[in-house]
Design a protein around this motif. Structure first.
Motif, PDB file in Angstrom:
ATOM      1  N   ASN A   7     -22.905 -35.359  35.583  1.00  0.00           N
ATOM      2  CA  ASN A   7     -22.595 -36.162  34.408  1.00  0.00           C
ATOM      3  C   ASN A   7     -22.504 -35.297  33.173  1.00  0.00           C
ATOM      4  OD1 ASN A   7     -22.442 -38.466  35.771  1.00  0.00           O
ATOM      5  ND2 ASN A   7     -24.492 -39.200  35.278  1.00  0.00           N
ATOM      6  N   MET A  10     -19.283 -33.350  33.166  1.00  0.00           N
ATOM      7  CA  MET A  10     -18.144 -34.217  32.851  1.00  0.00           C
ATOM      8  C   MET A  10     -18.122 -34.545  31.367  1.00  0.00           C
ATOM      9  SD  MET A  10     -16.841 -34.980  35.737  1.00  0.00           S
ATOM     10  CE  MET A  10     -17.354 -34.933  37.411  1.00  0.00           C
ATOM     11  N   ALA A  26      -9.607 -44.320  22.817  1.00  0.00           N
ATOM     12  CA  ALA A  26      -9.774 -44.738  24.207  1.00  0.00           C
ATOM     13  C   ALA A  26     -10.171 -46.201  24.299  1.00  0.00           C
ATOM     14  CB  ALA A  26     -10.831 -43.873  24.875  1.00  0.00           C
ATOM     15  N   PRO A  28      -9.487 -48.723  27.083  1.00  0.00           N
ATOM     16  CA  PRO A  28      -8.862 -49.152  28.326  1.00  0.00           C
ATOM     17  C   PRO A  28      -8.716 -50.663  28.321  1.00  0.00           C
ATOM     18  CG  PRO A  28     -11.174 -48.631  28.679  1.00  0.00           C
ATOM     19  CD  PRO A  28     -10.871 -48.277  27.276  1.00  0.00           C
ATOM     20  N   SER A  30      -9.088 -52.883  30.523  1.00  0.00           N
ATOM     21  CA  SER A  30      -9.518 -53.270  31.852  1.00  0.00           C
ATOM     22  C   SER A  30     -10.051 -54.700  31.845  1.00  0.00           C
ATOM     23  CB  SER A  30     -10.589 -52.309  32.359  1.00  0.00           C
ATOM     24  OG  SER A  30     -11.708 -52.392  31.518  1.00  0.00           O
ATOM     25  N   GLN A 259     -10.576 -48.002  43.521  1.00  0.00           N
ATOM     26  CA  GLN A 259     -11.309 -47.901  42.262  1.00  0.00           C
ATOM     27  C   GLN A 259     -10.745 -48.854  41.213  1.00  0.00           C
ATOM     28  OE1 GLN A 259     -10.925 -43.704  42.485  1.00  0.00           O
ATOM     29  NE2 GLN A 259     -13.108 -43.334  42.430  1.00  0.00           N
ATOM     30  N   LYS A 262     -12.058 -52.163  41.952  1.00  0.00           N
ATOM     31  CA  LYS A 262     -13.444 -52.280  41.492  1.00  0.00           C
ATOM     32  C   LYS A 262     -13.517 -52.517  39.985  1.00  0.00           C
ATOM     33  CE  LYS A 262     -16.803 -51.192  43.926  1.00  0.00           C
ATOM     34  NZ  LYS A 262     -17.699 -52.123  44.627  1.00  0.00           N
ATOM     35  N   THR A 263     -12.594 -51.913  39.222  1.00  0.00           N
ATOM     36  CA  THR A 263     -12.651 -52.101  37.773  1.00  0.00           C
ATOM     37  C   THR A 263     -11.909 -53.367  37.339  1.00  0.00           C
ATOM     38  OG1 THR A 263     -10.660 -50.771  37.446  1.00  0.00           O
ATOM     39  CG2 THR A 263     -12.754 -49.614  37.284  1.00  0.00           C
TER      40      THR A 263
ATOM     41  N   ILE B 153     -12.768 -40.287  37.837  1.00  0.00           N
ATOM     42  CA  ILE B 153     -12.479 -41.724  37.942  1.00  0.00           C
ATOM     43  C   ILE B 153     -13.762 -42.489  38.260  1.00  0.00           C
ATOM     44  CG2 ILE B 153     -11.227 -43.486  39.218  1.00  0.00           C
ATOM     45  CD1 ILE B 153      -9.000 -41.560  39.649  1.00  0.00           C
ATOM     46  N   GLN B 154     -14.515 -41.963  39.222  1.00  0.00           N
ATOM     47  CA  GLN B 154     -15.734 -42.643  39.628  1.00  0.00           C
ATOM     48  C   GLN B 154     -16.683 -42.784  38.432  1.00  0.00           C
ATOM     49  OE1 GLN B 154     -16.250 -44.093  42.477  1.00  0.00           O
ATOM     50  NE2 GLN B 154     -18.282 -44.786  41.885  1.00  0.00           N
ATOM     51  N   GLU B 155     -16.835 -41.706  37.652  1.00  0.00           N
ATOM     52  CA  GLU B 155     -17.777 -41.706  36.545  1.00  0.00           C
ATOM     53  C   GLU B 155     -17.279 -42.559  35.379  1.00  0.00           C
ATOM     54  OE1 GLU B 155     -20.483 -40.294  37.954  1.00  0.00           O
ATOM     55  OE2 GLU B 155     -21.138 -40.960  35.983  1.00  0.00           O
ATOM     56  N   PHE B 156     -16.101 -42.210  34.878  1.00  0.00           N
ATOM     57  CA  PHE B 156     -15.665 -42.787  33.605  1.00  0.00           C
ATOM     58  C   PHE B 156     -14.967 -44.131  33.753  1.00  0.00           C
ATOM     59  CE2 PHE B 156     -16.060 -38.288  32.543  1.00  0.00           C
ATOM     60  CZ  PHE B 156     -16.917 -38.397  31.457  1.00  0.00           C
ATOM     61  N   ALA B 157     -14.376 -44.374  34.911  1.00  0.00           N
ATOM     62  CA  ALA B 157     -13.693 -45.661  35.070  1.00  0.00           C
ATOM     63  C   ALA B 157     -14.598 -46.656  35.776  1.00  0.00           C
ATOM     64  CB  ALA B 157     -12.392 -45.475  35.839  1.00  0.00           C
ATOM     65  N   VAL B 158     -15.122 -46.269  36.958  1.00  0.00           N
ATOM     66  CA  VAL B 158     -15.853 -47.248  37.752  1.00  0.00           C
ATOM     67  C   VAL B 158     -17.278 -47.446  37.227  1.00  0.00           C
ATOM     68  CG1 VAL B 158     -16.627 -47.854  40.054  1.00  0.00           C
ATOM     69  CG2 VAL B 158     -14.451 -46.694  39.748  1.00  0.00           C
ATOM     70  N   ASN B 159     -18.005 -46.337  36.952  1.00  0.00           N
ATOM     71  CA  ASN B 159     -19.404 -46.488  36.535  1.00  0.00           C
ATOM     72  C   ASN B 159     -19.553 -46.833  35.056  1.00  0.00           C
ATOM     73  OD1 ASN B 159     -19.996 -45.905  39.110  1.00  0.00           O
ATOM     74  ND2 ASN B 159     -20.832 -43.867  38.745  1.00  0.00           N
ATOM     75  N   HIS B 161     -16.995 -47.524  32.802  1.00  0.00           N
ATOM     76  CA  HIS B 161     -15.957 -48.406  32.239  1.00  0.00           C
ATOM     77  C   HIS B 161     -15.423 -47.913  30.903  1.00  0.00           C
ATOM     78  CE1 HIS B 161     -15.913 -51.701  35.109  1.00  0.00           C
ATOM     79  NE2 HIS B 161     -17.190 -51.450  35.277  1.00  0.00           N
ATOM     80  N   LEU B 162     -15.336 -46.608  30.741  1.00  0.00           N
ATOM     81  CA  LEU B 162     -14.847 -46.067  29.477  1.00  0.00           C
ATOM     82  C   LEU B 162     -13.334 -45.887  29.493  1.00  0.00           C
ATOM     83  CD1 LEU B 162     -17.445 -43.318  28.484  1.00  0.00           C
ATOM     84  CD2 LEU B 162     -16.889 -45.425  27.269  1.00  0.00           C
TER      85      LEU B 162
END
Lengths: 539, 312
Positions: A7, A10, A26, A28, A30, A259, A262-263, B153-159, B161-162
């Motif tokens: 983390n 990233m 940013a 999104p 979603s 993914q 999921k979102t 993707i896993q971190e910022f999109a799925v976990n 939601h940024l």
């Protein structure tokens, strides 16, 4: 700890980029629903449709979408049977060969033009025109004069599709076959607006010029990126259509697709292979039957498969149930007959349950048959056997399981070989393989579509099998008007196929997907394309 | 100079012709047919014949070769076999701008961050910043971009939601692909700059500059960096050509409508017009980039002369 490091890394990278980009907005989108209470379904088409020209886009990625933009004379209902659609009714002549379709008075194109019988005649002749180069043209061979025209031996005028007047279409078939009504629900038989097509031959290439007659209208199409369908205001049955909009993404990577599901960016997604086990176990996967069969084909022109007993031994030694349960693991049904379930005979009985399991897994019987067969041929040891498959993970896993079963049940070592699909397909059609993996997906909803593939000389007949009795049965069935007799002939044909065993089935295909629980009513036909006409999405 | 450019131009045409011919021979040497992959369906011979006639691939190879050369010379590659409604020009015309936009951002990010990291690492040689920067660089080189992409993707999109997981609809959709695409080149550039910077910094003219009393910032940015950039410029030519024409994996993972997929898909599906379109486009771009690199050498280091001696 590991996660923390990841983390941190990233986050560092992201901050760096934000810094460089200067202004980062940013946001999104979603959010799952648009706030105005509209029903917007979000689907993934996987890739850019090949073509929206009905005779060309012969694949799911074109026709799943096209099926909702256009409509043929008939449309498959929730019961997977053909129902009146653009045609409000039809008459069949007493010999069962001539169909007269009466097109709805209120059937319209979405540009306001009247849908005419001429549009169908134009489209069907285009399908059969050899210079169109349609891969689906063979579907039209049931029409009198169709095959000759497509083979450059006839003419367009000789094809027996005639617009008698603006709303009446007369079609004469080569043989009285009731599945014709099912067949014409297929996108290959969709109409084409002749006025539009003659003005602009590439009318199907963009949203602006595309003209359909289905439940939805193509509102926008950003190639390779996304499509938007809006509920059609000109469709004759628009009151049945509940969705306001369908947004199609084109995401080709199953992990990303998952993914996005999921979102909440997608309402439905295919099952990513890496997670399949877990998702199936958790019961999150929606499974619908699909008419098609996974099988292995044994070349009867090559040793040792020229011997029927040896062929049978190789079939009986494979435990299909084990393959389905422990290798494929996608809730498929093991197959002990070639025609998949879902076709009802006139008495209402399913073809598969009528003919039942035509053989069963029996290792000791297999061993006995192998010994007998070897004795008949005078083999001390079997000639080397190579099982060839086209390269995919699942094919590999199945081939390895089969190899293991032969070792255990027959004491035979089989070599495995794999090839890239394009090369494989060409070589298989030429009958170059001794023992190979085959698959069949039905093009139209009738058992004959499964069975006709194995008459002498058909492109699917990679086993080079030729049986006069079988050819005769199929020929008779294709000319039989009485459905009860026709089914009786097909029952007999399938039994003969499995008795002679130039191939053995492994399992029947199915369709599996993840679907948002708010979405209801998407119909996935065993044979046919995705149907959104009755779909709903609650907010 | 003009002569140099002209000579290079002629050489470029010749190179392209060689590439075109090799591509043609190779693509027809691959076994298999473009009409086999139609959803796993087995087509009858009649259908295949109709299709082959439709795409002119029933002609003898020499004739096809001339049709092919003509199409290259006139930039008309005809319709794709896989997507018959689209010509190759349509495909490249809409795919390249997307790949270019993404690639350009990734290059800018990679060069800026890479150069900065490299400079800091060199200045603080064997210090904490050096170790941190080089750790980052080694990570960047060794983590494949598709792994990084999936993790992002896993971190910022799925976990968290940024950010959105995929597709291409605006700035927020670009952030993760840019990071994924820029990390590798950034790491390479950082390492190159660090090592050449270390070398340059020990040279006499830098000592002279220091002796003159120039501020360290000017010494590094004006005197040292210009020379240290040479190896970066060398890799940048090929790097730019490959990044700007899109990357198959990154575009697939983020569902970006770029042109990267055509390189791979066209070969898998034996889509001959698209194979030649993408190959020629990429080759032309690569040759152009290498040419620009050569020009840049002359500007960065006047000792490298490409004009008269070379052409005589």
């Amino acid at each position: 700890m590991k996660k923390l490091c990841k983390n941190g890394f990233m986050l560092g990278m992201a901050l760096l980029l934000v810094f460089v980009l200067g202004a980062c907005t940013a946001k999104p989108n979603s959010s799952n629903e648009k706030s105005d209470g509209k029903q917007v379904l979000k689907l993934n088409n996987g890739a850019e449709p090949t073509s929206f020209n009905p005779p060309i886009g012969f694949d799911a990625q074109s026709w799943n979408a096209l099926n909702n933009l256009m409509e043929g004379l008939t449309r498959l209902g929730k019961d997977h049977e053909p129902h009146p659609a653009s045609a409000e009714k039809w008459d069949v002549s007493s010999d069962g060969k001539t169909y007269t379709f009466h097109i709805r008075k209120d059937a319209k194109w979405d540009n306001g033009d009247d849908l005419t019988a001429g549009d169908f005649e134009y489209a069907w002749k285009q399908l059969l025109n050899p210079s169109t180069g349609s891969p689906a043209a063979f579907l039209g061979y049931l029409i009198e004069g169709g095959e000759a025209y497509n083979m450059k031996k006839g003419s367009a005028d000789a094809v027996q599709v005639k617009a008698v007047d603006d709303k009446t279409l007369k079609v004469t078939l080569t043989a009285p076959q009731s599945y014709f009504l099912n067949m014409i629900s297929n996108p290959a038989f969709f109409p084409v607006n002749q006025k539009v097509a003659e003005k602009n031959p590439k009318w199907y290439a963009n949203a602006k010029t595309f003209v359909g007659n289905g439940p939805f209208k193509l509102a926008s199409w950003k190639h390779d990126s996304n499509m938007v369908f809006k509920k059609s205001t000109t469709y004759w049955d628009k009151k049945s259509v509940k969705l306001d909009e369908v947004d199609w993404a084109m995401v080709n990577d199953t992990n990303t697709e998952y993914q996005m599901y999921k979102t909440g960016d997608l309402d439905s997604a295919s099952v990513p292979p890496d997670l399949a086990n877990q998702l199936f176990k958790e019961g999150k996967v929606k499974v619908d039957p699909q008419a098609g069969t996974y099988f292995f084909s044994m070349n009867v022109k090559m040793k040792p498969f020229d011997n029927a007993k040896i062929r049978k031994a190789f079939a009986l030694a494979v435990d299909n149930k084990q393959i389905v349960d422990y290798v494929v693991k996608q809730k498929n049904d093991p197959a002990y007959g070639f025609v998949s379930p879902g076709f009802k005979d006139p008495s209402g009985e399913d073809f598969r349950s009528h003919n039942g399991n035509l053989y069963k897994y029996d290792p000791s019987e297999a061993k006995k048959l192998l010994a007998e067969g070897m004795k008949e041929e005078g083999y001390k040891t079997l000639p080397p056997i190579t099982l060839t498959y086209n390269t995919t993970d699942i094919n590999k896993a199945i081939a390895e399981a089969v190899q293991e079963m032969y070792k255990k049940n027959l004491g035979v070592s089989v070599k495995l070989a794999n090839m890239e699909w394009n090369v494989y397909g060409v070589d298989q059609k030429k009958g170059k393989f001794q023992f190979s993996r085959g698959s069949f997906l039905a093009d139209y909803g009738d058992p004959i579509n499964f069975l006709e593939n194995f008459i002498t000389g058909m492109p699917m007949n990679s086993m080079q099998w030729s049986n006069k009795e079988y050819d005769q049965l199929i020929k008779q069935a294709k000319n039989e008007k009485d459905d009860a007799k026709r089914y009786a002939l097909m029952y007999q044909a399938e039994k003969l196929l499995i008795k002679e065993m130039p191939l053995f089935p492994v399992y029947f295909y199915n369709q599996s997907e993840l679907q948002n629980s708010k979405v209801k009513g998407i119909v996935r036909h065993p044979v046919g394309y995705m149907e959104l006409k009755w779909a709903t999405k609650s907010n | 100079m003009l002569r140099f450019v002209l000579n290079r131009f002629l050489a470029m045409i010749l190179t392209l012709w060689v590439i075109a011919t090799l591509t043609f021979l190779l693509m027809h040497a691959i076994p298999g047919s473009p009409f086999n992959n139609l959803n796993g369906k087995v087509l009858s011979d009649a259908a295949v014949k109709n299709l082959e006639a439709h795409y002119h691939i029933d002609q003898p190879l020499p004739i096809q070769y001339f049709i092919y050369l003509k199409s290259i010379a006139t930039f008309t590659y005809g319709p794709s076999i896989k997507q018959p409604a689209q010509t190759v020009n349509d495909l490249l015309g809409r795919g390249f701008p997307v790949s270019f936009e993404l690639g350009m951002w990734a290059l800018v990010v990679a060069v800026l961050t890479g150069v900065l990291l490299g400079i800091f690492a060199a200045l603080k040689h064997n210090g904490l910043i050096d170790y941190l920067a080089m750790t980052l660089a080694v990570l960047g080189i060794s983590i494949p971009n598709f792994v990084l992409a999936t993790l992002l993707i896993q971190e910022f999109a799925v976990n968290l939601h940024l950010l959105p997981a995929g597709t291409w609809q605006g700035l927020s959709y670009m952030i993760m692909p840019i990071i994924a695409l820029a990390t590798g080149p950034m790491a390479i550039i950082a390492r190159l700059i660090r090592s050449s910077m270390l070398e340059v910094l020990t040279q006499d003219y830098i000592r002279t500059a220091q002796a003159k009393g120039l501020p360290p910032f000017i010494i590094v940015m004006k005197h040292a960096l210009k020379n240290a950039l040479l190896p970066v410029v060398t890799v940048l030519g090929t790097l730019a050509a490959s990044i700007l024409t899109g990357t198959f994996v990154i575009e697939k993972i983020f569902a970006i409508p770029g042109m990267g997929k055509y390189f791979v898909d066209s070969i898998n599906s034996r889509d001959y017009p698209v194979i030649m379109g993408t190959t020629m486009f990429y080759s032309a771009l690569l040759i152009l980039m290498l040419f620009l690199v050569d020009l840049a050498y002359g500007w960065l280091d006047p000792r490298i002369k490409q004009s008269k001696e070379g052409s005589k």
